[in-house]
Write an enzyme that holds these catalytic residues in place. Structure first.
Site, PDB file in Angstrom:
ATOM      1  N   ASP A 126     -10.076   3.249   2.140  1.00  0.00           N
ATOM      2  CA  ASP A 126     -10.152   2.610   3.708  1.00  0.00           C
ATOM      3  C   ASP A 126     -10.683   3.861   4.711  1.00  0.00           C
ATOM      4  OD1 ASP A 126      -9.054  -0.008   3.253  1.00  0.00           O
ATOM      5  OD2 ASP A 126      -7.070   0.869   3.244  1.00  0.00           O
TER       6      ASP A 126
ATOM      7  N   LYS B 164       0.923  -1.197   0.138  1.00  0.00           N
ATOM      8  CA  LYS B 164       0.129  -0.184   0.188  1.00  0.00           C
ATOM      9  C   LYS B 164       0.842   1.318   0.054  1.00  0.00           C
ATOM     10  CE  LYS B 164      -4.166  -1.660   2.240  1.00  0.00           C
ATOM     11  NZ  LYS B 164      -5.095  -1.547   3.115  1.00  0.00           N
TER      12      LYS B 164
END
Ligand code: ATR
Length: 290
Positions: free
Chosen positions: A111, A70
């Site tokens: 997220d 990520k």
């Protein structure tokens, strides 16, 4: 069925065998009648750049990005959405093409929004004056802290086994305090807080007996405990919380919401989050509840 018209998205991670993302996205593609597929793409550390280039070269429409890529993926993108840049992690890639067919890779982070949506859905309103303890300081913790700060939460304390990582998070995102993670710091911080969020992998399958909370202290009953772990749905930490009468929120709502937001970024169908999330949730529950 996959045919010549099928559009592809991938899941970039290492390992990817146990990820629910392909199950979740493929269930939604089926339910919504889209000729799209999501395929798992195991990409070893060090191979992210060539993998991202390959996605564009092979006509992929996008990808989800998971552990451990990520942060690393940010170095190989053409542009990054401002919130993803600020929080320092990308979990969604969109391949955008101009009229000549040239591809640009754009990074997003769904997220933070997924977490705050799931928190609200769980009955907890993040607002000024509310204080939170976040356990962990990885990519997931960054999204949680960023989401909380953006929703105007009062105070955040970040506890992490490796203090330097918590300090770096606090320096980057602001609005919070860093402490080492010990049973004592956790219990003391939680007593003064309204919300406790576990962003670590402690308690995740296969080590389901783990919990960041100590055995010999009851979880304060006034707390809301959000565990980002979704496998198992009922973690040891959530059992400890429920035993004391504290409210528990499992990780499925965030998983499904961040997935539905990515799905809409790729497909751009103008669907509501709920329309996308519903088949995703059903598919994940089928796997998780066996
Ligand atoms: P993610 O992107 O999903 O957050 P990560 O960046 O690997 O994944 O972060 C994992 C988090 O879980 C970290 O906060 C890690 O603590 P360290 O920074 O000290 O490594 C935490 N973690 C993992 N295993 C742990 C354990 N056994 N006890 C406490 N914390 C743990």
């Amino acid at each position: 069925m996959i045919d010549g018209h099928t559009k592809l998205v991938g899941l970039l991670g290492w390992p990817v065998e146990h990820s629910l993302s392909p199950v979740m996205h493929n269930a939604a593609f089926d339910a919504l009648g889209l000729n799209w597929r999501c395929v798992p793409l195991p990409v070893p550390p060090g191979q992210v750049k060539v993998a991202v280039r390959g996605l564009a070269a092979m006509g992929f429409r996008g990808a989800n990005v998971t552990v451990p890529h990520k942060q690393a993926v940010m170095d190989v993108l053409d542009s990054i959405a401002p919130d993803a840049k600020e929080l320092g992690a990308v979990n969604t890639l969109v391949v955008s093409r101009n009229a000549d067919g040239a591809a640009a890779m754009i990074g997003y982070n769904t997220d933070a929004q997924g977490f705050v949506g799931a928190l609200r859905e769980g009955g907890f309103e993040p607002e000024n004056g509310v204080s939170t303890v976040v356990v962990g300081a990885g990519g997931a913790a960054r999204a949680v802290v960023y989401g909380l700060l953006r929703s105007g939460i009062g105070e955040i304390v970040v506890l992490n086994r490796t203090l330097e990582r918590a300090q770096a998070l606090v320096t980057d995102l602001g609005g919070s305090r860093a402490l080492p993670l010990t049973p004592e710091t956790l219990v003391e911080s939680a007593r003064a807080a309204d919300l406790l969020v576990n962003t670590t992998t402690v308690g995740m399958w296969p080590r389901v007996d783990g919990s960041v909370w100590p055995d010999d202290v009851p979880v304060p009953a006034h707390l809301t405990v959000f565990d980002l772990v979704y496998n198992p749905l009922e973690t040891r930490l959530l059992r400890q919380a429920r035993k004391s009468g504290a409210r528990g929120i499992d990780g499925l709502g965030m998983l499904v919401r961040q997935g539905a937001l990515a799905f809409e970024l790729w497909t751009n169908q103008g669907l509501t989050l709920d329309e996308i999330a519903e088949p995703m949730r059903t598919a994940c529950e089928r796997v998780l509840r066996g």
